[in-house]
Scaffold this motif. Structure first.
Motif, PDB file in Angstrom:
ATOM      1  N   PHE A  52       0.881  -1.172   0.000  1.00 14.94           N
ATOM      2  CA  PHE A  52       0.000   0.000   0.000  1.00 14.94           C
ATOM      3  C   PHE A  52       0.915   1.217   0.000  1.00 14.94           C
ATOM      4  CE2 PHE A  52      -2.544  -3.259   2.010  1.00 14.94           C
ATOM      5  CZ  PHE A  52      -3.799  -3.063   1.469  1.00 14.94           C
ATOM      6  N   ARG A  53       1.055   1.863  -1.131  1.00 11.97           N
ATOM      7  CA  ARG A  53       1.982   2.983  -1.290  1.00 11.97           C
ATOM      8  C   ARG A  53       3.363   2.589  -0.796  1.00 11.97           C
ATOM      9  NH1 ARG A  53      -2.616   6.581   0.559  1.00 11.97           N
ATOM     10  NH2 ARG A  53      -3.708   6.988  -1.376  1.00 11.97           N
ATOM     11  N   ASN A  54       3.819   3.096   0.350  1.00 12.04           N
ATOM     12  CA  ASN A  54       5.159   2.762   0.827  1.00 12.04           C
ATOM     13  C   ASN A  54       5.145   1.719   1.948  1.00 12.04           C
ATOM     14  OD1 ASN A  54       3.986   4.446   2.664  1.00 12.04           O
ATOM     15  ND2 ASN A  54       5.861   5.533   3.198  1.00 12.04           N
ATOM     16  N   ILE A  55       4.022   1.120   2.211  1.00 15.52           N
ATOM     17  CA  ILE A  55       3.912   0.120   3.282  1.00 15.52           C
ATOM     18  C   ILE A  55       3.829  -1.267   2.649  1.00 15.52           C
ATOM     19  CG2 ILE A  55       2.526  -0.691   5.216  1.00 15.52           C
ATOM     20  CD1 ILE A  55       1.392   2.213   5.351  1.00 15.52           C
ATOM     21  N   GLU A  56       4.776  -2.135   2.990  1.00 14.82           N
ATOM     22  CA  GLU A  56       4.758  -3.501   2.474  1.00 14.82           C
ATOM     23  C   GLU A  56       4.529  -4.478   3.614  1.00 14.82           C
ATOM     24  OE1 GLU A  56       8.508  -3.911   0.365  1.00 14.82           O
ATOM     25  OE2 GLU A  56       7.397  -3.718  -1.515  1.00 14.82           O
ATOM     26  N   LYS A  57       3.677  -5.486   3.355  1.00 13.99           N
ATOM     27  CA  LYS A  57       3.366  -6.501   4.365  1.00 13.99           C
ATOM     28  C   LYS A  57       3.374  -7.876   3.712  1.00 13.99           C
ATOM     29  CE  LYS A  57      -0.245  -3.510   5.811  1.00 13.99           C
ATOM     30  NZ  LYS A  57      -1.600  -3.382   6.298  1.00 13.99           N
ATOM     31  N   ARG A  58       3.734  -8.864   4.499  1.00 16.25           N
ATOM     32  CA  ARG A  58       3.639 -10.254   4.044  1.00 16.25           C
ATOM     33  C   ARG A  58       2.207 -10.726   4.257  1.00 16.25           C
ATOM     34  NH1 ARG A  58       8.416 -11.741   2.707  1.00 16.25           N
ATOM     35  NH2 ARG A  58      10.223 -11.200   3.949  1.00 16.25           N
ATOM     36  N   VAL A  59       1.766 -11.574   3.337  1.00 10.98           N
ATOM     37  CA  VAL A  59       0.467 -12.218   3.494  1.00 10.98           C
ATOM     38  C   VAL A  59       0.674 -13.724   3.427  1.00 10.98           C
ATOM     39  CG1 VAL A  59      -0.857 -10.294   2.537  1.00 10.98           C
ATOM     40  CG2 VAL A  59      -0.100 -12.108   1.018  1.00 10.98           C
ATOM     41  N   LYS A  60      -0.129 -14.438   4.192  1.00 10.95           N
ATOM     42  CA  LYS A  60      -0.120 -15.900   4.159  1.00 10.95           C
ATOM     43  C   LYS A  60      -1.560 -16.364   4.137  1.00 10.95           C
ATOM     44  CE  LYS A  60       4.280 -16.707   6.380  1.00 10.95           C
ATOM     45  NZ  LYS A  60       5.034 -17.446   7.372  1.00 10.95           N
ATOM     46  N   GLY A  61      -1.786 -17.446   3.406  1.00 17.89           N
ATOM     47  CA  GLY A  61      -3.145 -17.950   3.339  1.00 17.89           C
ATOM     48  C   GLY A  61      -3.218 -19.274   2.627  1.00 17.89           C
ATOM     49  N   SER A  62      -4.397 -19.541   2.096  1.00 22.96           N
ATOM     50  CA  SER A  62      -4.625 -20.819   1.420  1.00 22.96           C
ATOM     51  C   SER A  62      -5.558 -20.611   0.231  1.00 22.96           C
ATOM     52  CB  SER A  62      -5.230 -21.836   2.388  1.00 22.96           C
ATOM     53  OG  SER A  62      -6.499 -21.386   2.819  1.00 22.96           O
ATOM     54  N   ILE A  76       7.121  -5.585   6.268  1.00 19.96           N
ATOM     55  CA  ILE A  76       8.434  -5.714   5.636  1.00 19.96           C
ATOM     56  C   ILE A  76       9.191  -4.413   5.809  1.00 19.96           C
ATOM     57  CG2 ILE A  76       9.611  -6.024   3.418  1.00 19.96           C
ATOM     58  CD1 ILE A  76       7.266  -7.831   2.605  1.00 19.96           C
ATOM     59  N   ASN A  77       8.491  -3.310   5.796  1.00 16.66           N
ATOM     60  CA  ASN A  77       9.137  -2.001   5.947  1.00 16.66           C
ATOM     61  C   ASN A  77       8.221  -1.063   6.739  1.00 16.66           C
ATOM     62  OD1 ASN A  77       7.157  -1.380   4.131  1.00 16.66           O
ATOM     63  ND2 ASN A  77       8.499  -0.583   2.558  1.00 16.66           N
ATOM     64  N   ASP A  78       8.224   0.187   6.386  1.00 15.24           N
ATOM     65  CA  ASP A  78       7.520   1.266   7.070  1.00 15.24           C
ATOM     66  C   ASP A  78       6.104   0.881   7.500  1.00 15.24           C
ATOM     67  OD1 ASP A  78       6.764   3.738   7.991  1.00 15.24           O
ATOM     68  OD2 ASP A  78       6.392   4.561   6.000  1.00 15.24           O
ATOM     69  N   ARG A  79       5.765   1.193   8.746  1.00 13.29           N
ATOM     70  CA  ARG A  79       4.412   0.917   9.211  1.00 13.29           C
ATOM     71  C   ARG A  79       3.675   2.181   9.645  1.00 13.29           C
ATOM     72  NH1 ARG A  79       5.994  -3.090  13.885  1.00 13.29           N
ATOM     73  NH2 ARG A  79       7.489  -3.642  12.355  1.00 13.29           N
ATOM     74  N   GLU A  80       4.289   3.332   9.413  1.00 13.36           N
ATOM     75  CA  GLU A  80       3.609   4.590   9.748  1.00 13.36           C
ATOM     76  C   GLU A  80       2.410   4.790   8.829  1.00 13.36           C
ATOM     77  OE1 GLU A  80       5.552   8.395  10.297  1.00 13.36           O
ATOM     78  OE2 GLU A  80       7.398   7.272  10.723  1.00 13.36           O
ATOM     79  N   ASN A  81       1.376   5.353   9.363  1.00 11.69           N
ATOM     80  CA  ASN A  81       0.149   5.656   8.612  1.00 11.69           C
ATOM     81  C   ASN A  81      -0.505   4.427   7.989  1.00 11.69           C
ATOM     82  OD1 ASN A  81       0.495   8.465   9.084  1.00 11.69           O
ATOM     83  ND2 ASN A  81       1.993   8.505   7.417  1.00 11.69           N
TER      84      ASN A  81
END
Length: 178
Positions: free
Chosen positions: A107-117, A131-136
Protein backbone atom coordinates in the motif's frame (compact mmCIF):
# COMPACT_ATOMS: atom_id res chain seq x y z
CA UNK A 1 -60.43 -38.16 -18.30
CA UNK A 2 -64.00 -37.19 -17.72
CA UNK A 3 -66.64 -35.19 -19.44
CA UNK A 4 -70.27 -35.10 -20.46
CA UNK A 5 -71.85 -37.51 -22.92
CA UNK A 6 -75.13 -36.66 -24.60
CA UNK A 7 -76.88 -39.25 -26.76
CA UNK A 8 -79.90 -38.52 -28.96
CA UNK A 9 -81.91 -40.97 -30.99
CA UNK A 10 -83.11 -40.04 -34.44
CA UNK A 11 -85.28 -42.69 -36.02
CA UNK A 12 -83.24 -45.90 -35.84
CA UNK A 13 -79.80 -44.37 -35.04
CA UNK A 14 -78.18 -42.91 -31.99
CA UNK A 15 -76.10 -39.75 -32.24
CA UNK A 16 -73.63 -39.48 -29.34
CA UNK A 17 -71.66 -36.39 -28.54
CA UNK A 18 -68.87 -36.40 -25.96
CA UNK A 19 -67.57 -33.15 -24.44
CA UNK A 20 -64.39 -33.36 -22.36
CA UNK A 21 -64.59 -31.12 -19.31
CA UNK A 22 -60.87 -31.33 -18.45
CA UNK A 23 -58.50 -31.64 -21.39
CA UNK A 24 -55.79 -34.18 -20.44
CA UNK A 25 -53.70 -33.27 -23.47
CA UNK A 26 -53.30 -29.65 -22.41
CA UNK A 27 -50.64 -30.60 -19.82
CA UNK A 28 -48.59 -32.57 -22.31
CA UNK A 29 -47.12 -29.42 -23.81
CA UNK A 30 -46.00 -28.77 -27.33
CA UNK A 31 -44.18 -31.22 -29.56
CA UNK A 32 -40.38 -30.96 -29.57
CA UNK A 33 -40.42 -30.13 -33.27
CA UNK A 34 -42.06 -26.80 -32.44
CA UNK A 35 -38.81 -25.57 -30.80
CA UNK A 36 -35.35 -24.83 -32.16
CA UNK A 37 -32.82 -27.68 -32.34
CA UNK A 38 -30.88 -25.99 -29.48
CA UNK A 39 -33.78 -26.24 -27.05
CA UNK A 40 -33.21 -28.52 -24.06
CA UNK A 41 -35.97 -30.45 -22.36
CA UNK A 42 -36.02 -29.87 -18.60
CA UNK A 43 -35.11 -32.98 -16.63
CA UNK A 44 -33.67 -34.78 -19.66
CA UNK A 45 -30.25 -36.38 -20.10
CA UNK A 46 -29.50 -33.51 -22.49
CA UNK A 47 -30.01 -31.03 -19.68
CA UNK A 48 -27.65 -32.95 -17.39
CA UNK A 49 -24.97 -33.06 -20.11
CA UNK A 50 -25.43 -29.36 -20.86
CA UNK A 51 -24.97 -28.33 -17.23
CA UNK A 52 -21.94 -30.62 -16.92
CA UNK A 53 -20.34 -28.87 -19.92
CA UNK A 54 -21.12 -25.44 -18.43
CA UNK A 55 -19.65 -26.47 -15.05
CA UNK A 56 -16.50 -27.80 -16.72
CA UNK A 57 -16.07 -24.53 -18.63
CA UNK A 58 -16.48 -22.54 -15.40
CA UNK A 59 -13.93 -24.74 -13.61
CA UNK A 60 -11.52 -24.26 -16.50
CA UNK A 61 -12.06 -20.48 -16.39
CA UNK A 62 -11.46 -20.41 -12.61
CA UNK A 63 -8.30 -22.48 -12.95
CA UNK A 64 -6.88 -20.19 -15.66
CA UNK A 65 -7.80 -17.06 -13.70
CA UNK A 66 -6.23 -18.41 -10.49
CA UNK A 67 -3.09 -19.50 -12.38
CA UNK A 68 -2.81 -15.98 -13.78
CA UNK A 69 -3.42 -14.49 -10.35
CA UNK A 70 -0.66 -16.56 -8.79
CA UNK A 71 2.02 -15.91 -11.39
CA UNK A 72 2.01 -12.15 -11.88
CA UNK A 73 1.99 -8.85 -10.00
CA UNK A 74 -1.47 -7.26 -9.81
CA UNK A 75 -3.03 -3.93 -8.95
CA UNK A 76 -6.04 -3.78 -6.72
CA UNK A 77 -7.74 -1.84 -3.97
CA UNK A 78 -9.55 -2.23 -0.72
CA UNK A 79 -12.56 -0.08 -0.09
CA UNK A 80 -14.43 0.74 3.07
CA UNK A 81 -17.32 3.08 3.71
CA UNK A 82 -15.43 6.29 2.98
CA UNK A 83 -11.97 5.38 1.68
CA UNK A 84 -10.25 3.42 -1.02
CA UNK A 85 -6.65 2.24 -0.68
CA UNK A 86 -4.85 1.08 -3.84
CA UNK A 87 -2.33 -1.74 -3.56
CA UNK A 88 -0.05 -4.02 -5.56
CA UNK A 89 0.05 -7.72 -4.68
CA UNK A 90 2.30 -10.61 -5.69
CA UNK A 91 1.70 -14.23 -4.69
CA UNK A 92 3.93 -17.28 -4.52
CA UNK A 93 2.82 -20.87 -3.99
CA UNK A 94 4.35 -23.12 -1.35
CA UNK A 95 6.17 -25.78 -3.40
CA UNK A 96 5.57 -28.42 -0.69
CA UNK A 97 1.84 -27.77 -0.38
CA UNK A 98 0.15 -26.18 -3.38
CA UNK A 99 -2.82 -25.14 -1.24
CA UNK A 100 -0.70 -22.69 0.78
CA UNK A 101 0.12 -19.30 -0.64
CA UNK A 102 2.30 -16.41 0.45
CA UNK A 103 2.82 -12.99 -0.97
CA UNK A 104 3.57 -9.33 -0.52
CA UNK A 105 0.94 -6.63 -0.53
CA UNK A 106 2.09 -3.02 -0.93
CA UNK A 107 0.00 0.00 0.00
CA UNK A 108 1.98 2.98 -1.29
CA UNK A 109 5.16 2.76 0.83
CA UNK A 110 3.91 0.12 3.28
CA UNK A 111 4.76 -3.50 2.47
CA UNK A 112 3.37 -6.50 4.36
CA UNK A 113 3.64 -10.25 4.04
CA UNK A 114 0.47 -12.22 3.49
CA UNK A 115 -0.12 -15.90 4.16
CA UNK A 116 -3.14 -17.95 3.34
CA UNK A 117 -4.62 -20.82 1.42
CA UNK A 118 -6.39 -21.57 -1.81
CA UNK A 119 -8.88 -24.30 -2.69
CA UNK A 120 -11.11 -24.97 -5.67
CA UNK A 121 -13.75 -22.69 -4.20
CA UNK A 122 -12.02 -20.08 -2.02
CA UNK A 123 -8.84 -18.07 -1.63
CA UNK A 124 -8.10 -16.35 1.65
CA UNK A 125 -5.06 -14.70 3.14
CA UNK A 126 -4.10 -12.51 6.07
CA UNK A 127 -1.45 -9.85 6.58
CA UNK A 128 1.12 -11.32 8.96
CA UNK A 129 4.13 -8.99 9.24
CA UNK A 130 5.57 -5.69 8.10
CA UNK A 131 8.43 -5.71 5.64
CA UNK A 132 9.14 -2.00 5.95
CA UNK A 133 7.52 1.27 7.07
CA UNK A 134 4.41 0.92 9.21
CA UNK A 135 3.61 4.59 9.75
CA UNK A 136 0.15 5.66 8.61
CA UNK A 137 -0.96 2.08 8.11
CA UNK A 138 -4.74 2.26 8.41
CA UNK A 139 -5.38 -1.45 7.96
CA UNK A 140 -2.75 -2.86 10.34
CA UNK A 141 -1.77 -6.52 10.57
CA UNK A 142 -4.23 -9.37 10.77
CA UNK A 143 -6.54 -8.08 8.05
CA UNK A 144 -8.30 -11.07 6.48
CA UNK A 145 -8.98 -11.11 2.73
CA UNK A 146 -11.43 -13.68 1.30
CA UNK A 147 -12.41 -14.45 -2.30
CA UNK A 148 -15.22 -16.83 -3.25
CA UNK A 149 -13.78 -18.36 -6.42
CA UNK A 150 -17.04 -20.05 -7.41
CA UNK A 151 -18.75 -16.69 -7.84
CA UNK A 152 -16.13 -14.90 -9.93
CA UNK A 153 -17.53 -13.64 -13.19
CA UNK A 154 -16.49 -15.63 -16.27
CA UNK A 155 -14.33 -13.65 -18.69
CA UNK A 156 -13.85 -10.92 -16.09
CA UNK A 157 -10.42 -9.55 -15.26
CA UNK A 158 -11.47 -8.80 -11.68
CA UNK A 159 -11.30 -10.89 -8.54
CA UNK A 160 -13.81 -9.44 -6.11
CA UNK A 161 -13.77 -10.35 -2.43
CA UNK A 162 -14.00 -8.95 1.06
CA UNK A 163 -11.64 -7.75 3.76
CA UNK A 164 -12.12 -7.62 7.51
CA UNK A 165 -9.89 -6.12 10.19
CA UNK A 166 -9.48 -7.39 13.72
CA UNK A 167 -11.67 -4.49 14.95
CA UNK A 168 -14.46 -5.87 12.69
CA UNK A 169 -14.36 -3.04 10.14
CA UNK A 170 -14.79 -4.45 6.66
CA UNK A 171 -15.23 -3.71 2.98
CA UNK A 172 -14.61 -5.03 -0.50
CA UNK A 173 -11.34 -6.05 -2.13
CA UNK A 174 -10.75 -5.98 -5.87
CA UNK A 175 -7.74 -7.47 -7.65
CA UNK A 176 -7.28 -6.55 -11.33
CA UNK A 177 -5.81 -9.43 -13.37
CA UNK A 178 -4.62 -7.27 -16.28
Amino acid sequence: MYGLSVSKRYADTWDTEFKIEVDPFKKLGDPRSKYSPNAIVKGSEEEKKYYQIVENKLKDFRKKAVDKLLTQKHDGYVQGKFTRYPFVITFTIDKKNFRNLEGIISFRNIEKRVKGSISDTEMSFKTTEYINDRENDHLGLGTQYTFDLENQYPNSDLFIGTWEKIDKSYGITVIQLD
